[in-house]
Design an enzyme around this catalytic site. Structure first.
Site, PDB file in Angstrom:
ATOM      1  N   HIS A  22      10.891   8.449  13.916  1.00 43.04           N
ATOM      2  CA  HIS A  22       9.788   7.525  13.605  1.00 43.04           C
ATOM      3  C   HIS A  22       8.426   8.238  13.607  1.00 43.04           C
ATOM      4  CE1 HIS A  22       8.677   2.969  13.700  1.00 43.04           C
ATOM      5  NE2 HIS A  22       7.819   3.669  12.966  1.00 43.04           N
ATOM      6  N   ARG A  50       0.828  -1.224   0.000  1.00 40.25           N
ATOM      7  CA  ARG A  50       0.000   0.000   0.000  1.00 40.25           C
ATOM      8  C   ARG A  50       0.855   1.264   0.000  1.00 40.25           C
ATOM      9  NH1 ARG A  50      -1.903  -2.930   4.047  1.00 40.25           N
ATOM     10  NH2 ARG A  50      -3.922  -3.955   3.844  1.00 40.25           N
ATOM     11  N   ILE A  51       1.849   1.309   0.903  1.00 40.57           N
ATOM     12  CA  ILE A  51       2.630   2.546   1.035  1.00 40.57           C
ATOM     13  C   ILE A  51       3.541   2.718  -0.182  1.00 40.57           C
ATOM     14  CG2 ILE A  51       4.276   3.819   2.478  1.00 40.57           C
ATOM     15  CD1 ILE A  51       3.068   2.294   4.920  1.00 40.57           C
ATOM     16  N   GLU A  73      15.561   2.069  18.696  1.00 38.72           N
ATOM     17  CA  GLU A  73      14.783   3.304  18.874  1.00 38.72           C
ATOM     18  C   GLU A  73      14.458   3.475  20.350  1.00 38.72           C
ATOM     19  OE1 GLU A  73      11.414   3.311  16.234  1.00 38.72           O
ATOM     20  OE2 GLU A  73      12.658   3.064  14.477  1.00 38.72           O
ATOM     21  N   ARG A 121      11.170  -0.276   8.707  1.00 41.73           N
ATOM     22  CA  ARG A 121      11.724  -0.640  10.015  1.00 41.73           C
ATOM     23  C   ARG A 121      13.248  -0.580   9.896  1.00 41.73           C
ATOM     24  NH1 ARG A 121       7.423   0.269  11.642  1.00 41.73           N
ATOM     25  NH2 ARG A 121       6.010  -1.033  12.883  1.00 41.73           N
ATOM     26  N   THR A 127      11.469   4.289   5.631  1.00 39.10           N
ATOM     27  CA  THR A 127      10.370   4.625   6.549  1.00 39.10           C
ATOM     28  C   THR A 127       9.685   3.341   7.027  1.00 39.10           C
ATOM     29  OG1 THR A 127       8.944   4.882   4.611  1.00 39.10           O
ATOM     30  CG2 THR A 127       9.833   6.907   5.578  1.00 39.10           C
TER      31      THR A 127
HETATM   32  C1  DGY Z   1       3.529   1.440  11.757  1.00 41.37           C
HETATM   33  O1  DGY Z   1       2.311   1.669  11.787  1.00 41.37           O
HETATM   34  O2  DGY Z   1       3.977   0.303  11.652  1.00 41.37           O
HETATM   35  C2  DGY Z   1       4.442   2.621  11.806  1.00 41.37           C
HETATM   36  O3  DGY Z   1       5.747   2.305  11.927  1.00 41.37           O
HETATM   37  C3  DGY Z   1       3.981   3.622  12.832  1.00 41.37           C
HETATM   38  O4  DGY Z   1       2.913   4.252  12.219  1.00 41.37           O
END
Ligand code: DGY
Length: 321
Positions: free
Chosen positions: A286, A157-158, A267, A238, A236
């Site tokens: 994050h 999706r992203i 983190e 992990r 963005t």
């Molecule tokens: C997730 O949702 O997995 C992100 O890392 C935080 O929004």
């Protein structure tokens, strides 16, 4: 008797209302501090449900301490903090928050790409530190985003949302994925490559795979060496998908142009991390999904999932193995 729930952080009021309407809850009532492990271990002992964040490790040991547990509702799309197999063995439902954060996270991936390419944060530091003496031809020059080639690792999706944004910048978009997506290739104008091919051809590489045993460390020394010296890497997803040590060396030796990171192996990022000394990396804490609207939607979605399971209904967003 109402089911009992433990909420591992202070969450938006709208989500608390959803949970409070059906459940009795206790909450770690702090915003900026994760619940200490010993507190979490003692709080879960009598609960039917846990509302968790990605900062909590829901592992076998914790599950052993929570014999009544029926559901873990994670306020995140990623769920690498949860031992899903151990939950499944115990019949515990795990849920996540897919969809609602897609566009917000894609916005941030793009922001990181642009900031790293055009040296935005470095330039701001330069100005604030009083170093700006005059306009000069090659001062703080970066690389162009417009018209460049973007490689998207993971066309979920992203990844797709990032590809859509890239069209507005006239970018050529490549992707890697376990299987081809002909319909997305037609819709988004993207081309599939092997990981090696994508790394070699791309001016920008953006990582959008979940952290699994397969993806852990998938970008390391060998992969970084395939990238162009003018390329920008953005993560963005992990932190552990990328070998931080290998990236630090590549950035230090200027084997790639820059990186933009929103996620890290550890983190919060340790204050002695060598990344903090490098000028050619943009570092964010994050915040991929951190818009007020999206974080509120994520909290309500996790709350809805939790309450549904505890009311004997199917969750809307179950995590399956
Ligand atoms: C997730 O949702 O997995 C992100 O890392 C935080 O929004």
């Amino acid at each position: 008797m109402k089911p009992k729930v433990y909420i591992t952080r202070r969450i938006p009021e709208q989500a608390l209302e959803v949970i409070g309407g059906r459940c009795e809850y206790r909450m770690w009532d702090k915003e900026d501090e994760a619940v200490p492990r010993d507190v979490l271990e003692s709080e879960v002992q009598d609960v039917d449900g846990i509302f968790s964040l990605l900062t909590e490790r829901i592992d076998e040991r914790l599950l052993d301490l929570a014999p009544k547990l029926k559901v873990v509702a994670n306020m995140a799309v990623g769920y690498d903090n949860i031992d899903v197999a151990a939950c499944a063995r115990r019949g515990i439902v795990v849920t996540n928050t897919p969809g609602v954060l897609t566009e917000t996270t894609a916005d941030l991936a793009f922001a990181l790409m642009m900031a790293a390419a055009r040296r935005v944060t470095e330039s701001e530091r330069f100005l604030r530190e009083g170093k700006w003496r005059t306009w000069s031809p090659m001062l703080l020059t970066g690389v162009d985003v417009y018209g460049a080639t973007l490689g998207i690792i993971g066309l979920g999706r992203i990844g797709q949302a990032v590809a859509r944004r890239a069209r507005g910048f006239s970018m050529r978009v490549l992707y890697t994925s376990g299987s081809p997506h002909p319909e997305l290739e037609a819709e988004l104008g993207v081309e599939r490559r092997s990981l090696e091919g994508l790394l070699r051809e791309s001016d920008f590489v953006s990582i959008h795979v979940p952290l699994t045993e397969k993806t852990r460390g998938m970008i390391g020394r060998r992969e970084l060496a395939l990238m162009k010296p003018t390329a920008v890497l953005v993560n963005t997803s992990r932190g552990a998908v990328l070998s931080e040590q290998d990236l630090i060396e590549a950035l230090r030796e200027k084997r790639i142009f820059a990186a933009g990171l929103d996620v890290f192996e550890t983190e919060p990022l340790p204050q002695d991390s060598p990344l903090l000394e490098l000028g050619n990396v943009v570092l964010l804490p994050h915040i991929g999904s951190a818009s007020i609207g999206t974080r509120t939607k994520m909290a309500v979605m996790a709350a809805d999932n939790l309450v549904r399971v505890l009311s004997g209904k199917e969750p809307l967003n179950p995590v399956t193995l």
